[in-house]
Scaffold this active site. Structure first.
Site, PDB file in Angstrom:
ATOM      1  N   ALA A   1       0.779  -1.238   0.000  1.00  0.00           N
ATOM      2  CA  ALA A   1       0.000   0.000   0.000  1.00  0.00           C
ATOM      3  C   ALA A   1       0.812   1.290   0.000  1.00  0.00           C
ATOM      4  O   ALA A   1       0.376   2.283  -0.579  1.00  0.00           O
ATOM      5  CB  ALA A   1      -0.956  -0.003   1.199  1.00  0.00           C
ATOM      6  N   ALA A   2       1.951   1.318   0.680  1.00  0.00           N
ATOM      7  CA  ALA A   2       2.682   2.585   0.801  1.00  0.00           C
ATOM      8  C   ALA A   2       3.154   3.081  -0.577  1.00  0.00           C
ATOM      9  O   ALA A   2       3.460   2.267  -1.447  1.00  0.00           O
ATOM     10  CB  ALA A   2       3.877   2.414   1.730  1.00  0.00           C
TER      11      ALA A   2
ATOM     12  N   MET B   1      -1.160   6.567  -2.091  1.00  0.00           N
ATOM     13  CA  MET B   1      -1.965   7.295  -3.081  1.00  0.00           C
ATOM     14  C   MET B   1      -3.145   6.453  -3.554  1.00  0.00           C
ATOM     15  O   MET B   1      -4.295   6.915  -3.576  1.00  0.00           O
ATOM     16  CB  MET B   1      -1.096   7.674  -4.280  1.00  0.00           C
ATOM     17  CG  MET B   1      -0.057   8.728  -4.007  1.00  0.00           C
ATOM     18  SD  MET B   1      -0.807  10.347  -3.750  1.00  0.00           S
ATOM     19  CE  MET B   1       0.682  11.345  -3.627  1.00  0.00           C
ATOM     20  N   LYS B   2      -2.859   5.216  -3.939  1.00  0.00           N
ATOM     21  CA  LYS B   2      -3.935   4.357  -4.442  1.00  0.00           C
ATOM     22  C   LYS B   2      -4.895   3.955  -3.325  1.00  0.00           C
ATOM     23  O   LYS B   2      -6.089   3.759  -3.570  1.00  0.00           O
ATOM     24  CB  LYS B   2      -3.337   3.125  -5.131  1.00  0.00           C
ATOM     25  CG  LYS B   2      -2.495   3.435  -6.364  1.00  0.00           C
ATOM     26  CD  LYS B   2      -1.975   2.169  -7.013  1.00  0.00           C
ATOM     27  CE  LYS B   2      -1.013   2.474  -8.141  1.00  0.00           C
ATOM     28  NZ  LYS B   2       0.263   3.048  -7.636  1.00  0.00           N
TER      29      LYS B   2
ATOM     30  N   ASP C   1       0.158  -3.833  -6.368  1.00  0.00           N
ATOM     31  CA  ASP C   1       1.089  -2.960  -7.073  1.00  0.00           C
ATOM     32  C   ASP C   1       2.439  -3.118  -6.370  1.00  0.00           C
ATOM     33  O   ASP C   1       2.841  -2.289  -5.560  1.00  0.00           O
ATOM     34  CB  ASP C   1       0.602  -1.510  -7.011  1.00  0.00           C
ATOM     35  CG  ASP C   1       1.410  -0.590  -7.918  1.00  0.00           C
ATOM     36  OD1 ASP C   1       1.170  -0.602  -9.126  1.00  0.00           O
ATOM     37  OD2 ASP C   1       2.295   0.124  -7.401  1.00  0.00           O
TER      38      ASP C   1
ATOM     39  N   CYS D   1       4.837   0.046 -12.236  1.00  0.00           N
ATOM     40  CA  CYS D   1       5.328   1.189 -13.012  1.00  0.00           C
ATOM     41  C   CYS D   1       6.594   0.762 -13.746  1.00  0.00           C
ATOM     42  O   CYS D   1       7.586   1.490 -13.800  1.00  0.00           O
ATOM     43  CB  CYS D   1       5.559   2.408 -12.128  1.00  0.00           C
ATOM     44  SG  CYS D   1       6.625   2.133 -10.710  1.00  0.00           S
TER      45      CYS D   1
END
Length: 425
Positions: free
Chosen positions: A240-241, A244-245, A308, A357
């Site tokens: 999570a860190a 933003m998402k 992510d 990314c």
């Protein structure tokens, strides 16, 4: 020149140069995110906008700065240089305000002055290095604290003029590339995302300071949009860190539901908690532990998972990351695959979005193929994603490659990103 003279109070660099040098070093050596570093800066006496501009420009001109520092090291009597301070000072001189800081006795300033004739030749010797177009600045409206209508009224009162969003994606790209103050647009794909000219100083806007504006790249917004959680859902954000998402998921849930936000690194976990507080997230349960150590059976209510994971950041461009070796990529890919298989093990998960990314197939298509070989009897890779007709597909060298979607910085005017959706059968 003695060390005592170099660091005397009368000759110290201004704070913004020192802070910018430290941030540049953190980005280059520890692969930290510049946005995260800027966000976590709590010193109200530091000019954050100037620091962000200096570090950003230094990253953009990395090749020129390396050549310049090589010259300065060769010319230094001690063969020692303060590399990152020099790079920030050089950035200000050549791509910033175009003057040296007013500390004429400072060792770094003197070294640059003594060799400026040689340094002047470096930028002209590197062709086609600077990108032809800067990316637009994207701002997500935080609907947890405000409404789109209020934001639009506020911007209009500030003198901003909303221009029409074209009806085709290609026309949108052309118009967004030419945006100039005081014009801004609504994004073509995401209703709560606004598009501003590339150098718009959002950091000082009162809507940013109040938490109503979230600076977030367009490509970074798409995974949550495609995950599409609804109010009442239970969502797991496995890596999570900085958050933003996670804040974006909370906006989709309207703070009605549950987000399990997981982060193993203590410092990043603290940053995650701060971001959730700053952006008024009330539905998150934070877990400072290894996502891979979570027992899926302990979370029977989780229906949506966003994964992510850590990646090479290659989609961010040369400014933000050094290229990874084959061994480093292999280790990253192995971790990413393990994390995705783990996500697919949650007993009642219906929809998983995998994103990075990175633009490396080893971290994207190869990970999807490997995970599906292990869990393909229970899940399918979604073929027709929302928005996918506008973006590049993944590599056909992989079984599920054509189902993945890439955002390309040279085409889509946002940072490079990969997104894929897996649905329970």
């Amino acid at each position: 020149m003695s060390g005592a003279r170099q660091f005397s109070n009368a000759n110290r660099l201004p704070k913004k140069f020192v802070k910018a040098a430290k941030m540049l070093q953190a980005v280059k050596e520890r692969q930290e995110s510049l946005n995260n570093l800027i966000y976590s800066e709590s010193n109200a006496h530091v000019d954050i906008r100037s620091i962000y501009g200096l570090v950003s420009k230094a990253l953009q001109h990395a090749e020129e700065l390396e050549k310049m520092c090589k010259i300065l090291k060769e010319k230094s009597e001690s063969n020692y240089i303060e590399e990152y301070k020099l790079k920030i000072i050089l950035t200000e001189l050549y791509w910033g305000k175009q003057h040296l800081p007013h500390v004429p006795e400072n060792f770094n300033v003197q070294l640059i002055k003594a060799n400026q004739d040689l340094l002047d030749k470096v930028p002209a010797s590197i062709e086609d290095f600077v990108p032809k177009n800067s990316l637009p600045r994207y701002v997500r409206i935080n609907t947890l604290v405000t409404s789109k209508e209020y934001v639009m009224d506020h911007l209009a009162q500030d003198g901003w003029e909303l221009v029409e969003t074209p009806i085709t994606y290609n026309r949108f790209l052309k118009r967004s590339a030419k945006l100039a103050e005081p014009n801004f647009m609504e994004d073509f794909h995401y209703d709560d995302l606004l598009v501003f000219p590339s150098k718009t100083p959002i950091f000082k806007h009162c809507l940013y300071e109040s938490g109503a504006f979230v600076l977030q790249a367009k490509s970074s917004c798409i995974p949550v949009k495609i995950l599409d959680p609804k109010p009442g859902d239970v969502v797991m954000d496995l890596c999570a860190a900085p958050g933003m998402k996670t804040t974006q998921i909370a906006a989709h849930l309207e703070n009605n539901g549950i987000i399990h936000a997981v982060e193993v690194n203590p410092k990043r976990f603290a940053l995650l908690q701060k971001m959730l507080e700053d952006y008024s997230v009330e539905c998150a349960k934070t877990h400072n532990e290894d996502a891979l150590a979570l027992k899926p059976d302990d979370f029977p209510d989780v229906t949506h998972i966003l994964l992510d994971p850590s990646c090479s950041n290659s989609g961010m461009g040369r400014a933000d990351v050094e290229s990874k070796s084959e061994e480093q990529l292999r280790k990253l890919s192995a971790f990413q695959t393990k994390a995705l298989v783990h996500a697919l093990s949650f007993p009642n998960v219906k929809r998983i979005v995998y994103s990075t990314c990175s633009i490396n197939t080893d971290e994207n298509e190869a990970v999807i193929d490997s995970a599906m070989r292990q869990k393909g009897d229970l899940f399918r890779v979604v073929e027709d994603l929302p928005l996918s007709e506008d973006f590049s597909r993944g590599s056909l060298d992989f079984e599920f490659g054509k189902h993945g979607v890439y955002f390309r910085s040279d085409k889509d005017q946002t940072t490079g990103f990969f997104v894929c959706v897996i649905q329970r059968i």
